[in-house]
Design a protein around this motif. Sequence first.
Motif, short mmCIF file in Angstrom:
data_model
loop_
_atom_site.label_atom_id
_atom_site.label_comp_id
_atom_site.label_asym_id
_atom_site.label_seq_id
_atom_site.Cartn_x
_atom_site.Cartn_y
_atom_site.Cartn_z
N TYR A 115 0.86 -1.19 0.00
CA TYR A 115 0.00 0.00 0.00
C TYR A 115 0.89 1.24 0.00
CZ TYR A 115 -3.46 -3.46 1.27
OH TYR A 115 -4.28 -4.57 1.27
N PRO A 116 0.34 2.36 -0.43
CA PRO A 116 1.15 3.58 -0.48
C PRO A 116 1.68 3.98 0.91
CG PRO A 116 -0.90 3.88 -1.68
CD PRO A 116 -1.01 2.58 -0.96
N ASP A 117 2.96 4.33 0.96
CA ASP A 117 3.55 4.79 2.22
C ASP A 117 2.75 5.95 2.81
OD1 ASP A 117 5.52 2.91 1.76
OD2 ASP A 117 7.11 4.38 1.39
N ALA A 118 2.21 6.79 1.95
CA ALA A 118 1.47 7.97 2.41
C ALA A 118 0.30 7.59 3.32
CB ALA A 118 0.97 8.78 1.22
N GLU A 119 -0.28 6.40 3.12
CA GLU A 119 -1.41 5.99 3.97
C GLU A 119 -0.97 5.75 5.40
OE1 GLU A 119 -4.20 3.00 2.59
OE2 GLU A 119 -3.91 3.68 0.53
N ILE A 120 0.12 5.05 5.59
CA ILE A 120 0.55 4.79 6.98
C ILE A 120 1.05 6.08 7.63
CG2 ILE A 120 2.96 4.07 6.70
CD1 ILE A 120 2.08 1.63 8.59
N VAL A 121 1.66 6.95 6.84
CA VAL A 121 2.09 8.25 7.36
C VAL A 121 0.87 9.03 7.83
CG1 VAL A 121 3.13 10.47 6.75
CG2 VAL A 121 4.22 8.33 6.02
N ALA A 122 -0.20 9.06 7.03
CA ALA A 122 -1.41 9.78 7.40
C ALA A 122 -2.04 9.20 8.67
CB ALA A 122 -2.42 9.76 6.25
N ILE A 123 -2.05 7.88 8.78
CA ILE A 123 -2.61 7.23 9.97
C ILE A 123 -1.78 7.60 11.20
CG2 ILE A 123 -3.08 5.01 11.08
CD1 ILE A 123 -3.64 3.92 8.19
N LEU A 124 -0.47 7.54 11.08
CA LEU A 124 0.40 7.87 12.22
C LEU A 124 0.27 9.35 12.61
CD1 LEU A 124 3.42 5.71 11.16
CD2 LEU A 124 2.18 5.49 13.33
N GLN A 125 0.15 10.23 11.63
CA GLN A 125 -0.05 11.65 11.94
C GLN A 125 -1.38 11.87 12.64
OE1 GLN A 125 0.63 13.23 7.99
NE2 GLN A 125 2.74 13.79 8.50
N SER A 126 -2.40 11.15 12.18
CA SER A 126 -3.71 11.21 12.82
C SER A 126 -3.61 10.72 14.27
CB SER A 126 -4.71 10.36 12.03
OG SER A 126 -5.93 10.24 12.72
N ALA A 127 -2.91 9.62 14.47
CA ALA A 127 -2.73 9.08 15.82
C ALA A 127 -2.04 10.11 16.72
CB ALA A 127 -1.91 7.80 15.76
N SER A 128 -1.03 10.75 16.20
CA SER A 128 -0.30 11.75 16.98
C SER A 128 -1.22 12.88 17.42
CB SER A 128 0.86 12.30 16.14
OG SER A 128 1.53 13.34 16.81
N ARG A 129 -2.04 13.37 16.49
CA ARG A 129 -2.99 14.44 16.82
C ARG A 129 -4.02 13.97 17.84
NH1 ARG A 129 -3.11 14.88 11.38
NH2 ARG A 129 -5.18 13.95 11.26
#
Length: 127
Positions: free
Chosen positions: A43-57
């Motif tokens: 899957y696109p790396d951008a998806e896991i990055v978005a999920i992790l950024q969401s988790a951080s927020r």
Amino acid sequence: MHGMLFNSLREYSNHAYGQSAWRSWLRGAKISVYHMYLPGMAYPDAEIVAILQSASRLQAQELADILGDFGRFITPELLSYFPSLINKEWKTLDLIEHTEHIIHTVVRREIPGAEPPELVAERQSPT
């Protein structure tokens, strides 16, 4: 990014933050809560990055802290995949030093679609 990592992140979210965390993280990343990540798919790396950024927020934690905690959570699982490639006498620095040319080489060859990051490690001293 390999689907197995998404699934491990989901397991981590449930373990560390409760059963509702994963869906919240997906919503925060603007990903359908019904989206499934299959272990053998990429899957696109951008998806896991978005999920992790969401988790951080949503967890009001630094991204680096979440990544570090997730790393500690997933390490035993990752080490269990290819135990024959890991010398039992290795310490942490030895494992890091040998991951690219031993473990990642086999992962790229044996797991279709797997694209582990290319690691460069150079020992500055024996310790």
